[in-house]
Design an enzyme around this catalytic site. Sequence first.
Site, mmCIF file in Angstrom:
data_model
loop_
_atom_site.group_PDB
_atom_site.id
_atom_site.type_symbol
_atom_site.label_atom_id
_atom_site.label_comp_id
_atom_site.label_asym_id
_atom_site.label_seq_id
_atom_site.Cartn_x
_atom_site.Cartn_y
_atom_site.Cartn_z
ATOM 1 N N ASP A 196 0.828 -1.208 0.000
ATOM 2 C CA ASP A 196 0.000 0.000 0.000
ATOM 3 C C ASP A 196 0.861 1.257 0.000
ATOM 4 O OD1 ASP A 196 -2.287 1.498 0.035
ATOM 5 O OD2 ASP A 196 -2.673 1.239 2.180
ATOM 6 N N ASN A 228 -10.745 -2.605 -6.012
ATOM 7 C CA ASN A 228 -9.950 -1.713 -6.870
ATOM 8 C C ASN A 228 -10.579 -1.490 -8.249
ATOM 9 O OD1 ASN A 228 -6.680 -2.825 -5.641
ATOM 10 N ND2 ASN A 228 -7.954 -1.111 -4.980
HETATM 11 C C1 FPP Z 1 -1.920 0.377 -3.279
HETATM 12 O O1 FPP Z 1 -1.461 1.668 -3.369
HETATM 13 C C2 FPP Z 1 -1.478 -0.376 -4.420
HETATM 14 C C3 FPP Z 1 -2.282 -0.922 -5.354
HETATM 15 C C4 FPP Z 1 -3.750 -0.823 -5.368
HETATM 16 C C5 FPP Z 1 -1.732 -1.671 -6.454
HETATM 17 C C6 FPP Z 1 -0.588 -2.520 -6.005
HETATM 18 C C7 FPP Z 1 0.055 -3.006 -7.181
HETATM 19 C C8 FPP Z 1 1.371 -2.978 -7.360
HETATM 20 C C9 FPP Z 1 2.405 -2.570 -6.412
HETATM 21 C C10 FPP Z 1 1.831 -3.483 -8.594
HETATM 22 C C11 FPP Z 1 1.880 -4.960 -8.535
HETATM 23 C C12 FPP Z 1 1.891 -5.420 -9.876
HETATM 24 C C13 FPP Z 1 2.605 -6.440 -10.275
HETATM 25 C C14 FPP Z 1 2.662 -6.735 -11.705
HETATM 26 C C15 FPP Z 1 3.353 -7.282 -9.313
HETATM 27 P P1 FPP Z 1 -2.548 2.795 -3.459
HETATM 28 O O2 FPP Z 1 -2.743 3.134 -4.875
HETATM 29 O O3 FPP Z 1 -3.784 2.376 -2.738
HETATM 30 O O4 FPP Z 1 -1.818 3.929 -2.679
HETATM 31 P P2 FPP Z 1 -2.496 5.054 -1.800
HETATM 32 O O5 FPP Z 1 -3.235 4.357 -0.694
HETATM 33 O O6 FPP Z 1 -1.318 5.838 -1.297
HETATM 34 O O7 FPP Z 1 -3.374 5.846 -2.712
#
Ligand code: FPP
Length: 272
Positions: free
Chosen positions: A42, A90
């Site tokens: 996250d 998501n």
């Molecule tokens: C959360 O950060 C992250 C996600 C919803 C996506 C996680 C995916 C990856 C790290 C990529 C993985 C992909 C592969 C191909 C392994 P957020 O967007 O919720 O962050 P925030 O809470 O700060 O907005």
Amino acid sequence: MRYFTIRRRRYWRYKGSTLHHPIGMKKLDRDRLPRHIAIIMDGNGRWAKMRTLNRIQGHRKGVEKAKEIVNHCSELGIEYLTLYAFSQENWSRPKAEVNALMGLLKNHLKSELKMMTENNIRFMSIGNISQLPVSVQKIISEVEEETSSNSGMQLNLALSYSGRLEIVEAVKKLAEDVMDKKIAIKDITEDMFSGYLYTGDMPDPDLLIRTSGEMRISNFLLWQAAYTELYVTETLWPDFTSTHLLEAILDYQHRERRFGLTAEQLRIRAAR
Ligand code: FPP
């Protein structure tokens, strides 16, 4: 207690990190490594915002981190690593962000096949995979197939995943088997039920790491995490390093896992 020997290559990589030297590696007890680590990655969006970048750039950096941590877990000898890459919820994000995440997934899975083969990693997806774009499903199947006989670490990528839905789906399959008289209601046990989940006969996660400081499990591995040790770090996922991983494992190794027993009972058990 046995310790890791530190290879020179690793030593230099840790220099200058938050631990300043590879002390984490020295202190790790190889006999008490978590068999299964799960990670809620996250903080990509916040990481990007702090740098006046867009959210997609945060996810790109997040993918790089995921690769680094996969490699490191595999080198450490972790048996199962489950990464929460995309939740059922998501899908409600802006379309452009969802599309970008699907694109990243597609490109990186394909390009990481070589790395997985070289490192003997078995890849598996968990979640409502049929909801993903067909092109992504196709690559997932290819990578699962190509790596299916690898005997090293199993990497599970949770995609379009919901813990509640996983349980509901398991209940449906179990109900079907009861109706088909394959099993009797009186024979249903916790172990049997676990077998109906995406994670099948994998061990439950020993350690669940969540980055970016949020104190919740966000519908991740709800059944499987019943006795999992939780580790929450303020570090945002794109800033998470191998050193942070070692810190989490060290923290885990200092915990007493009681599984509902008393400390006294545990001591008696250990002395047997
Ligand atoms: C959360 O950060 C992250 C996600 C919803 C996506 C996680 C995916 C990856 C790290 C990529 C993985 C992909 C592969 C191909 C392994 P957020 O967007 O919720 O962050 P925030 O809470 O700060 O907005």
